[in-house]
Motif scaffolding. Structure first.
Motif, PDB file in Angstrom:
ATOM      1  N   SER A   1      -1.338   1.025  -8.376  1.00  0.00           N
ATOM      2  CA  SER A   1      -2.401   1.543  -7.524  1.00  0.00           C
ATOM      3  C   SER A   1      -1.914   1.415  -6.085  1.00  0.00           C
ATOM      4  CB  SER A   1      -3.671   0.702  -7.726  1.00  0.00           C
ATOM      5  OG  SER A   1      -4.510   0.814  -6.594  1.00  0.00           O
ATOM      6  N   THR A   2      -2.151   2.436  -5.297  1.00  0.00           N
ATOM      7  CA  THR A   2      -1.723   2.365  -3.883  1.00  0.00           C
ATOM      8  C   THR A   2      -2.468   1.234  -3.168  1.00  0.00           C
ATOM      9  OG1 THR A   2      -3.356   4.066  -3.324  1.00  0.00           O
ATOM     10  CG2 THR A   2      -1.081   4.810  -3.697  1.00  0.00           C
ATOM     11  N   MET A   3      -3.615   0.806  -3.733  1.00  0.00           N
ATOM     12  CA  MET A   3      -4.368  -0.307  -3.139  1.00  0.00           C
ATOM     13  C   MET A   3      -3.532  -1.595  -3.249  1.00  0.00           C
ATOM     14  SD  MET A   3      -7.071   1.324  -2.273  1.00  0.00           S
ATOM     15  CE  MET A   3      -8.390   0.299  -1.719  1.00  0.00           C
ATOM     16  N   ASP A   4      -2.870  -1.757  -4.407  1.00  0.00           N
ATOM     17  CA  ASP A   4      -2.043  -2.957  -4.612  1.00  0.00           C
ATOM     18  C   ASP A   4      -0.887  -2.989  -3.623  1.00  0.00           C
ATOM     19  OD1 ASP A   4      -3.641  -3.465  -6.799  1.00  0.00           O
ATOM     20  OD2 ASP A   4      -2.230  -2.619  -8.254  1.00  0.00           O
ATOM     21  N   VAL A   5      -0.237  -1.838  -3.457  1.00  0.00           N
ATOM     22  CA  VAL A   5       0.905  -1.775  -2.539  1.00  0.00           C
ATOM     23  C   VAL A   5       0.420  -2.089  -1.118  1.00  0.00           C
ATOM     24  CG1 VAL A   5       2.772  -0.324  -1.651  1.00  0.00           C
ATOM     25  CG2 VAL A   5       2.002  -0.026  -4.005  1.00  0.00           C
ATOM     26  N   ALA A   6      -0.707  -1.486  -0.744  1.00  0.00           N
ATOM     27  CA  ALA A   6      -1.239  -1.717   0.616  1.00  0.00           C
ATOM     28  C   ALA A   6      -1.553  -3.197   0.819  1.00  0.00           C
ATOM     29  CB  ALA A   6      -2.492  -0.875   0.828  1.00  0.00           C
ATOM     30  N   LYS A   7      -2.103  -3.818  -0.196  1.00  0.00           N
ATOM     31  CA  LYS A   7      -2.461  -5.228  -0.079  1.00  0.00           C
ATOM     32  C   LYS A   7      -1.202  -6.076   0.141  1.00  0.00           C
ATOM     33  CE  LYS A   7      -5.403  -8.720  -1.841  1.00  0.00           C
ATOM     34  NZ  LYS A   7      -5.893  -9.391  -2.988  1.00  0.00           N
ATOM     35  N   GLU A   8      -0.174  -5.765  -0.597  1.00  0.00           N
ATOM     36  CA  GLU A   8       1.077  -6.523  -0.419  1.00  0.00           C
ATOM     37  C   GLU A   8       1.648  -6.306   0.969  1.00  0.00           C
ATOM     38  OE1 GLU A   8       4.015  -6.750  -3.583  1.00  0.00           O
ATOM     39  OE2 GLU A   8       2.600  -5.651  -4.836  1.00  0.00           O
ATOM     40  N   LEU A   9       1.505  -5.083   1.479  1.00  0.00           N
ATOM     41  CA  LEU A   9       2.058  -4.775   2.800  1.00  0.00           C
ATOM     42  C   LEU A   9       1.228  -5.405   3.930  1.00  0.00           C
ATOM     43  CD1 LEU A   9       2.890  -1.001   2.236  1.00  0.00           C
ATOM     44  CD2 LEU A   9       4.553  -2.791   2.709  1.00  0.00           C
ATOM     45  N   SER A  10      -0.010  -5.763   3.619  1.00  0.00           N
ATOM     46  CA  SER A  10      -0.939  -6.209   4.675  1.00  0.00           C
ATOM     47  C   SER A  10      -0.481  -7.494   5.375  1.00  0.00           C
ATOM     48  CB  SER A  10      -2.341  -6.407   4.110  1.00  0.00           C
ATOM     49  OG  SER A  10      -2.330  -7.502   3.227  1.00  0.00           O
ATOM     50  N   GLU A  11       0.374  -8.274   4.717  1.00  0.00           N
ATOM     51  CA  GLU A  11       0.873  -9.503   5.339  1.00  0.00           C
ATOM     52  C   GLU A  11       1.695  -9.189   6.584  1.00  0.00           C
ATOM     53  OE1 GLU A  11       0.585 -12.811   4.584  1.00  0.00           O
ATOM     54  OE2 GLU A  11      -1.029 -12.158   3.234  1.00  0.00           O
ATOM     55  N   LYS A  12       2.520  -8.123   6.448  1.00  0.00           N
ATOM     56  CA  LYS A  12       3.515  -7.871   7.503  1.00  0.00           C
ATOM     57  C   LYS A  12       3.217  -6.646   8.346  1.00  0.00           C
ATOM     58  CE  LYS A  12       7.558  -9.970   5.415  1.00  0.00           C
ATOM     59  NZ  LYS A  12       8.113  -9.690   4.119  1.00  0.00           N
ATOM     60  N   GLU A  13       2.581  -5.640   7.743  1.00  0.00           N
ATOM     61  CA  GLU A  13       2.475  -4.355   8.432  1.00  0.00           C
ATOM     62  C   GLU A  13       1.145  -4.188   9.151  1.00  0.00           C
ATOM     63  OE1 GLU A  13       5.044  -2.596   8.691  1.00  0.00           O
ATOM     64  OE2 GLU A  13       6.317  -3.288   7.061  1.00  0.00           O
ATOM     65  N   GLU A  14       1.164  -3.298  10.163  1.00  0.00           N
ATOM     66  CA  GLU A  14      -0.020  -3.058  11.000  1.00  0.00           C
ATOM     67  C   GLU A  14      -0.782  -1.800  10.583  1.00  0.00           C
ATOM     68  OE1 GLU A  14      -1.388  -4.339  14.084  1.00  0.00           O
ATOM     69  OE2 GLU A  14      -0.432  -6.070  13.146  1.00  0.00           O
ATOM     70  N   LEU A  15      -0.002  -0.747  10.341  1.00  0.00           N
ATOM     71  CA  LEU A  15      -0.606   0.561  10.124  1.00  0.00           C
ATOM     72  C   LEU A  15       0.274   1.342   9.144  1.00  0.00           C
ATOM     73  CD1 LEU A  15      -2.731   2.657  11.123  1.00  0.00           C
ATOM     74  CD2 LEU A  15      -1.118   3.297  12.908  1.00  0.00           C
ATOM     75  N   CYS A  16      -0.230   1.557   7.941  1.00  0.00           N
ATOM     76  CA  CYS A  16       0.602   2.216   6.922  1.00  0.00           C
ATOM     77  C   CYS A  16      -0.204   3.234   6.130  1.00  0.00           C
ATOM     78  CB  CYS A  16       1.076   1.227   5.852  1.00  0.00           C
ATOM     79  SG  CYS A  16       2.058  -0.092   6.415  1.00  0.00           S
ATOM     80  N   LEU A  17       0.531   4.221   5.645  1.00  0.00           N
ATOM     81  CA  LEU A  17      -0.049   5.143   4.681  1.00  0.00           C
ATOM     82  C   LEU A  17       0.787   5.037   3.412  1.00  0.00           C
ATOM     83  CD1 LEU A  17      -2.080   7.472   4.161  1.00  0.00           C
ATOM     84  CD2 LEU A  17      -0.258   9.027   4.773  1.00  0.00           C
ATOM     85  N   ILE A  18       0.120   4.769   2.313  1.00  0.00           N
ATOM     86  CA  ILE A  18       0.831   4.643   1.043  1.00  0.00           C
ATOM     87  C   ILE A  18       0.341   5.767   0.135  1.00  0.00           C
ATOM     88  CG2 ILE A  18       1.298   3.131  -0.951  1.00  0.00           C
ATOM     89  CD1 ILE A  18      -0.076   1.486   2.049  1.00  0.00           C
ATOM     90  N   ILE A  19       1.306   6.529  -0.375  1.00  0.00           N
ATOM     91  CA  ILE A  19       0.941   7.676  -1.217  1.00  0.00           C
ATOM     92  C   ILE A  19       1.745   7.621  -2.504  1.00  0.00           C
ATOM     93  CG2 ILE A  19       0.934  10.208  -1.324  1.00  0.00           C
ATOM     94  CD1 ILE A  19       1.155  10.128   1.702  1.00  0.00           C
ATOM     95  N   ALA A  20       1.094   7.951  -3.592  1.00  0.00           N
ATOM     96  CA  ALA A  20       1.827   8.020  -4.862  1.00  0.00           C
ATOM     97  C   ALA A  20       1.514   9.348  -5.543  1.00  0.00           C
ATOM     98  CB  ALA A  20       1.418   6.857  -5.758  1.00  0.00           C
TER      99      ALA A  20
END
Ligand code: BTN
Length: 325
Positions: free
Chosen positions: A96-115
């Protein structure tokens, strides 16, 4: 561990873009354009096939069975212009792109994740969200200056952005249905085109990050398990440019994020089909029936019951009594 292993490399993305703008391309030609060896072309094509991309190898060269892909380079160029902090993660497949976004939330500020595909897409109340090829399945990771209390505005920001982008591009009669579905009205039946899921990370009363999940039925086949869903392709019998759609949504979203709560809620009300309707709201432990007439300043749906009581609801499933959905 960040689940990004199904992400095409930069060279592979370039190959995909070349193939999508040509009927067929020889390995030699690809090698020349990208300034790499023919063996490198061959290896990259094998890896793209392994990821799942529908590439066909023929005598004359390679071709893509479906030209309907999301274009990473276009997304990256546009979003970096919008905000240089933007990072884009494009995956062939993920849980789920939600899972990827959650993992990225530690380090990243502004991301778009698409699958292109999700194996464990989820909707509100953790319901399964079918995410086959051809749809828009994306999550926006943002870190807005908002208190946890004010974060109620985010689903509304997402709702108005998605409906306005969809209307701008398709010109279809689409509406918002509370709490946050985008629906198409087919006679007296409401069919769901898109859904929004917002997940928050907070510390005490401070919002650390928000993940805005957006799922849109665009060119994907609708499963028989989703009788109340419809895709843009089904409505118009034509294939839509998903890259353009994504860009438009993000552009409008970033604009609305800067607007006042009043303006956002007013726009939501204007685009909604729920207000002025008799509705049944089903919550875990109760049901409320009455006329939905406005949004409150803190983002609740105001309902006037038959007994004349005003009830404010913040969550639940909403059924419009006039329409079937
Ligand atoms: C709903 O209507 O229940 C919300 C559906 C949200 C689906 C999107 S698809 C992209 C993102 N990843 C998910 O797993 N869910 C959201």
């Amino acid at each position: 561990m960040l689940n990004l292993n199904k992400t095409p490399t930069q060279t592979q993305l370039k190959i995909l873009e070349l193939l999508s703008s040509h009927q067929i391309l020889s390995g030699e030609k690809i090698a020349k354009v990208l300034n790499i060896s023919r063996t490198a072309v061959w290896k990259n094509i094998q890896n793209l096939k392994k990821l799942g991309y529908p590439i066909v190898s023929e005598k004359k060269g390679y071709s893509l069975k479906s030209k309907d892909l999301i274009f990473y380079t276009k997304l990256e160029k546009f979003l970096k212009e919008l905000d240089p902090k933007f990072k884009i993660f494009y995956l062939w497949e993920t849980t789920s792109t939600m899972d990827v976004a959650k993992e990225l939330s530690e380090k990243e500020e502004l991301c778009l994740i698409i699958a292109e595909k999700q194996t464990l897409g989820r909707g509100r109340f953790n319901r399964h969200w079918i995410s086959n090829e051809g749809g828009v399945w994306m999550s926006l990771l943002i870190k807005p200056f908002l208190s946890l209390r004010d974060s109620f505005i985010l689903p509304y920001v997402a709702g108005v952005s998605v409906v306005e982008a969809l209307i701008k591009i398709t010109n279809f009669e689409l509406f918002l249905k509370w709490p946050n579905d985008i629906v198409y009205k087919e006679d007296d039946v409401l069919k769901k085109v898109a859904g929004i899921l917002v997940e928050l990370g907070a510390e005490v009363d401070k919002l650390k990050y928000a993940i805005i999940g957006i799922g849109i039925n665009v060119n994907n086949e609708i499963s028989s398990l989703e009788p109340t869903a419809i895709s843009l392709k089904e409505i118009s019998n034509s294939v839509w440019d998903r890259t353009q759609l994504i860009l438009e949504i993000v552009r409008i979203f970033m604009q609305y994020l800067k607007k006042s709560f009043k303006e956002i809620l007013d726009t939501w009300e204007k685009r909604s089909l729920t207000l002025g309707q008799m509705v049944r709201i089903i919550q875990l432990d109760k049901e409320i029936v009455g006329e939905a007439f406005a949004l409150s300043e803190d983002g609740g749906l105001l309902i006037k019951t038959k007994q004349g009581e005003i009830v404010k609801v913040f969550s639940g499933d909403c059924f419009h009594l006039r329409f079937s959905s």
